[in-house]
Each structure stands twice: as C-alpha cells, then as structure tokens.
Design a protein around this motif. Structure first.
Motif, short mmCIF file in Angstrom:
data_model
loop_
_atom_site.label_atom_id
_atom_site.label_comp_id
_atom_site.label_asym_id
_atom_site.label_seq_id
_atom_site.Cartn_x
_atom_site.Cartn_y
_atom_site.Cartn_z
N UNK A 25 66.10 79.62 73.29
CA UNK A 25 66.48 80.30 72.04
C UNK A 25 65.54 79.98 70.88
N UNK A 26 64.34 79.47 71.16
CA UNK A 26 63.42 79.02 70.10
C UNK A 26 64.09 77.96 69.22
N UNK A 27 64.94 77.16 69.84
CA UNK A 27 65.73 76.19 69.09
C UNK A 27 64.87 75.20 68.33
N UNK A 28 63.81 74.70 68.96
CA UNK A 28 62.96 73.72 68.29
C UNK A 28 62.32 74.32 67.04
N UNK A 29 61.87 75.55 67.15
CA UNK A 29 61.23 76.21 66.00
C UNK A 29 62.24 76.43 64.87
N UNK A 30 63.45 76.86 65.22
CA UNK A 30 64.46 77.12 64.19
C UNK A 30 64.95 75.82 63.54
N UNK A 31 65.10 74.77 64.34
CA UNK A 31 65.48 73.48 63.77
C UNK A 31 64.36 72.96 62.87
N UNK A 32 63.13 73.18 63.28
CA UNK A 32 61.99 72.79 62.44
C UNK A 32 62.04 73.51 61.09
N UNK A 46 75.82 74.12 38.63
CA UNK A 46 75.14 75.27 39.25
C UNK A 46 73.98 74.80 40.13
N UNK A 47 73.19 73.86 39.64
CA UNK A 47 72.07 73.35 40.44
C UNK A 47 72.57 72.65 41.70
N UNK A 48 73.66 71.90 41.58
CA UNK A 48 74.24 71.25 42.76
C UNK A 48 74.75 72.27 43.76
N UNK A 49 75.38 73.32 43.26
CA UNK A 49 75.88 74.39 44.12
C UNK A 49 74.72 75.09 44.85
N UNK A 50 73.68 75.42 44.11
CA UNK A 50 72.52 76.10 44.70
C UNK A 50 71.87 75.20 45.75
N UNK A 51 71.75 73.93 45.44
CA UNK A 51 71.16 72.97 46.38
C UNK A 51 71.96 72.92 47.68
N UNK A 52 73.27 72.82 47.55
CA UNK A 52 74.13 72.75 48.73
C UNK A 52 74.06 74.03 49.54
N UNK A 53 74.15 75.17 48.86
CA UNK A 53 74.14 76.44 49.58
C UNK A 53 72.81 76.71 50.25
N UNK A 54 71.72 76.46 49.56
CA UNK A 54 70.41 76.75 50.15
C UNK A 54 70.10 75.83 51.32
N UNK A 55 70.53 74.60 51.25
CA UNK A 55 70.23 73.70 52.37
C UNK A 55 71.25 73.86 53.50
N UNK A 56 72.53 73.88 53.18
CA UNK A 56 73.56 73.91 54.23
C UNK A 56 73.71 75.28 54.87
N UNK A 57 73.85 76.31 54.07
CA UNK A 57 74.08 77.65 54.62
C UNK A 57 72.88 78.13 55.44
N UNK A 58 71.69 77.89 54.94
CA UNK A 58 70.50 78.30 55.68
C UNK A 58 70.39 77.51 56.99
N UNK A 59 70.70 76.23 56.95
CA UNK A 59 70.66 75.42 58.17
C UNK A 59 71.66 75.94 59.20
N UNK A 60 72.88 76.20 58.78
CA UNK A 60 73.89 76.72 59.70
C UNK A 60 73.45 78.06 60.28
N UNK A 61 72.92 78.93 59.43
CA UNK A 61 72.46 80.24 59.91
C UNK A 61 71.31 80.10 60.91
N UNK A 93 72.90 78.20 64.27
CA UNK A 93 73.93 78.90 65.04
C UNK A 93 73.73 80.42 65.10
N UNK A 94 72.98 80.99 64.18
CA UNK A 94 72.79 82.43 64.13
C UNK A 94 72.28 83.04 65.42
N UNK A 95 71.18 82.54 65.99
CA UNK A 95 70.67 83.13 67.23
C UNK A 95 71.66 83.02 68.39
N UNK A 96 72.42 81.95 68.43
CA UNK A 96 73.39 81.78 69.51
C UNK A 96 74.56 82.75 69.35
#
Length: 182
Positions: free
Chosen positions: A116-123, A154-169, A172-175
């Motif tokens: 699933x190109x997992x290594x590339x996506x985790x990278x 707001x900065x804390x919210x943006x930081x959390x969303x950009x790092x966490x949501x993008x990581x989850x996507x 888990x997105x390709x799977x």
C-alpha cells in the motif's frame, strides 16, 4: 493538556517510527535471508519509550504542578497561561531529537517498496509532523509572541489538526479506500 499532547505525540510518532524502522531494517539487509520483526517485537521496543514518557510526565506533574501566570497581549488585555519552565524546554528538545531521528529513518527508506506504499505515506506523515510542529512553534515564538488567548488557541488547534488529521488520513486513508473498493 500537556499530558494529552505529549503522550499523544509519543504514542503516534513512536508507532509510525517503529513501522518505518522495521522497513529500514528489512531494506538494509543485503543477505539472502530476510530480517523479520514481528509486531510483538516492535511493541517491545515501543514500550520503554512510552514508559520513559510516562515517568517524565509524572515527575513533571508531581514536582512542578502547572501554575497560571498573568500574560498581557499586544493591546494590554490580561489572561492566564500555564508557565513554561525547563521541563517544557527539555521535553521540546527531546521531541525535536526524536523527530530528527525519524526523519533520518524516513530518508533511509525513501526507495523501499512496501504494501500500500505504506513506508512512503508514513514518511510523508512524519515529515508533515515535523514541518507543522516546527512551523507552529516558530509562529508562537516569532510572529505572535504577545498574541491573545484566542490566537494562541487557534494556533494550537491548527497545529493539532494539521499534524493529527493529516497523519490519520495518510496512514488509514489508502486502507479504507482499498476496503471500500473491494
């Protein structure tokens, strides 16, 4: 919130890094036999890292409970914010070093092929975590040093969303797409 943020970072980042490290070890071996690291072995490596974080956070909480200090924003409004001390700074340095090691491992597996190109996506996820966190810290320190509570939140919210949501996507997105497509 410090517990949630730091423990969340440690759990998420360590899990991603352990999977990438497994690919790195497998990819580096030049012999005919493969190195096989099971999930159980990775958890055995992950457990001490999490234990160190739990001990650190517990010691920090017991020895220096959070205290609110009055802060004044650029227009003179007063609000309270948890104080920053050497516990914060040493943990930040530790997380930056951990990020640097993760980036190095990701660089080593940049040409590795995986399911699933997992290594590339985790990278990409690890690079994203590093870039977002460094950028947001720079915003806090240099662009908005005297920002009010709304901007800090707001900065804390943006930081959390950009790092966490993008990581989850990315992880888990390709799977999920694969399952939905059948």
């Amino acid at each position: 919130t410090k517990w949630c943020r730091h423990l969340g970072f440690c759990i998420t980042y360590t899990a991603l890094l352990m999977k990438t490290w497994r690919v790195s070890l497998t990819y580096r071996v030049k012999s005919a036999h493969k190195v096989k690291l099971t999930d159980k072995q990775l958890l055995q490596w992950m457990f001490p890292i999490l234990l160190v974080m739990l001990i650190y956070l517990s010691t920090w909480t017991i020895s220096a409970p959070p205290k609110g200090e009055p802060i004044y924003d650029s227009i003179g409004l007063r609000f309270k914010q948890c104080t920053f001390n050497w516990w914060d700074h040493s943990l930040a340095i530790g997380e930056v070093l951990f990020l640097a090691w993760g980036i190095r491992v990701c660089y080593n597996v940049r040409h590795a092929e995986s399911l699933y190109n997992e290594a590339r996506l985790i990278t990409i996820a690890i690079y994203n975590i590093a870039v977002v966190n460094i950028t947001m810290v720079a915003f806090h320190l240099f662009l908005f040093p005297r920002a009010g509570p709304d901007i800090k939140y707001l900065l804390g919210f943006v930081r959390t969303q950009l790092s966490t949501s993008v990581t989850v996507a990315l992880v888990f997105g390709p799977k999920v797409l694969r399952v939905l497509r059948g």
